[in-house]
Write a protein that holds these residues in place. Sequence first.
Motif, short mmCIF file in Angstrom:
data_model
loop_
_atom_site.label_atom_id
_atom_site.label_comp_id
_atom_site.label_asym_id
_atom_site.label_seq_id
_atom_site.Cartn_x
_atom_site.Cartn_y
_atom_site.Cartn_z
N SER A 233 -1.94 24.51 -5.02
CA SER A 233 -2.92 23.46 -4.75
C SER A 233 -2.40 22.16 -5.36
CB SER A 233 -4.29 23.81 -5.32
OG SER A 233 -4.24 23.88 -6.74
N VAL A 235 -3.71 18.58 -7.20
CA VAL A 235 -4.84 17.94 -7.86
C VAL A 235 -5.30 16.74 -7.04
CG1 VAL A 235 -5.59 16.73 -9.94
CG2 VAL A 235 -4.13 18.75 -10.13
N GLU A 237 -7.89 14.44 -7.94
CA GLU A 237 -8.32 13.25 -8.69
C GLU A 237 -7.16 12.40 -9.18
OE1 GLU A 237 -11.30 16.59 -9.58
OE2 GLU A 237 -9.12 16.36 -9.33
N ARG A 281 -5.98 26.99 -8.84
CA ARG A 281 -6.90 26.05 -8.20
C ARG A 281 -6.57 24.61 -8.60
NH1 ARG A 281 -10.41 29.55 -10.66
NH2 ARG A 281 -11.24 27.83 -11.90
N ASP A 282 -7.17 23.66 -7.89
CA ASP A 282 -6.91 22.26 -8.18
C ASP A 282 -7.88 21.66 -9.20
OD1 ASP A 282 -9.25 22.02 -6.74
OD2 ASP A 282 -8.36 20.98 -5.04
N ASP A 283 -8.79 22.47 -9.74
CA ASP A 283 -9.78 21.97 -10.70
C ASP A 283 -9.12 21.62 -12.04
OD1 ASP A 283 -12.39 22.72 -9.15
OD2 ASP A 283 -11.15 24.54 -9.14
N PHE A 285 -9.75 19.46 -16.14
CA PHE A 285 -10.70 18.91 -17.10
C PHE A 285 -9.93 18.13 -18.16
CE2 PHE A 285 -9.49 22.89 -19.10
CZ PHE A 285 -9.50 22.62 -20.46
N THR A 296 -5.46 22.30 -16.42
CA THR A 296 -5.98 23.06 -15.28
C THR A 296 -7.20 23.84 -15.75
OG1 THR A 296 -4.52 24.94 -15.76
CG2 THR A 296 -3.71 23.29 -14.20
N GLU A 297 -8.22 23.89 -14.93
CA GLU A 297 -9.46 24.60 -15.29
C GLU A 297 -9.23 26.09 -15.46
OE1 GLU A 297 -13.19 24.83 -16.48
OE2 GLU A 297 -12.60 22.93 -15.56
N ASP A 298 -8.35 26.67 -14.64
CA ASP A 298 -8.13 28.12 -14.69
C ASP A 298 -7.05 28.54 -15.67
OD1 ASP A 298 -5.81 27.37 -13.34
OD2 ASP A 298 -6.47 28.14 -11.39
#
Length: 321
Positions: A233, A235, A237, A281-283, A285, A296-298
């Motif tokens: 993925s 990102v 943002e 994933r692309d999430d 924080f 990465t969130e994951d």
Amino acid sequence: MFRCAVDPFCGSRFRFVSFQLQKESADMQFKDKKLDRNAPCWCGSGKKYKHCHMDFDEKIREFEVKGFIVPERKLIKTPEQVEGIKASAKINIAVLDEVASKIKIGMSTEEIDRIVYDTTTKMGGIPAPLNYEGFPKSVCTSINEEVCHGIPSPDVILKDGDIINVDVSTIYHGYFSDSSRMFCMGNVSPEKKKLVDVTKECVEIGIKNVKPWTCLGDMGNAVHQHAVENGYSVVREIGGHGCGIEFHEDPWVSYVSVPGTEMLMVPGMCFTIEPMVNMGRDDIFQDEENGWTIYTEDGLPSAQWEVQVLVTENGCEVIAY
């Protein structure tokens, strides 16, 4: 160095740079004073406007009438500015070459910061990140699941199997350059190595798709498709940015874009290609303690290479890498 929704380097810690904002900026393009045919050209060439950029400006107007987002005149670099940016880029490249020759397992990221500062200043440059919006160091060092803006520290030691992005930005005589590289430390897993390699391929595809009089969305989409085809993925943002006269200029450059959208690329524009490619994933924080580092969130690794390009009549020239 990126511009993003949570990126302090964009000039505001929580500034979203959207398609609409770009369009509003572009709508103001031709409020610039229209020159007389026989006036000196705005680019400083010393030629009459009719013999220099008049046809160029008219071509941009034609695209604007058709509904395209077009660059403001100030985003088109003059020959003098291009030379200044290239001189800055030579230092930027030399700094990354120096890091490449010395980076090793057991080294702290603080040592990388020292290499960047010493090499940059010895060559007459200034590390652009240092004290910019309060950033405390001369370089960003982002390891494994850190997407960007990792802060160098004597306590962060490079280990066997790490992947690290070293993001260098330079000011030289008022001109800015920006590029980054990935480094694989020792016995990197095949999964991480593939991520690093595919991310570099994404940048190479981006370079090939910088074509004058086409849209940034065409380039960004090509980058995105290659990442997705390899199971990764990108990102959303975080994007690239114009660079040269300022640290961060328009346009904002997305790598999850749609063909036929975003700003028109024209000769003389200068911007970075720097997709953030995640294994998962692309999430993302932001670190709440330091207010800078993005993860990465994951918890899966992320990789990024960055180049700075100048749009030409036939494609682009890579001026920092």
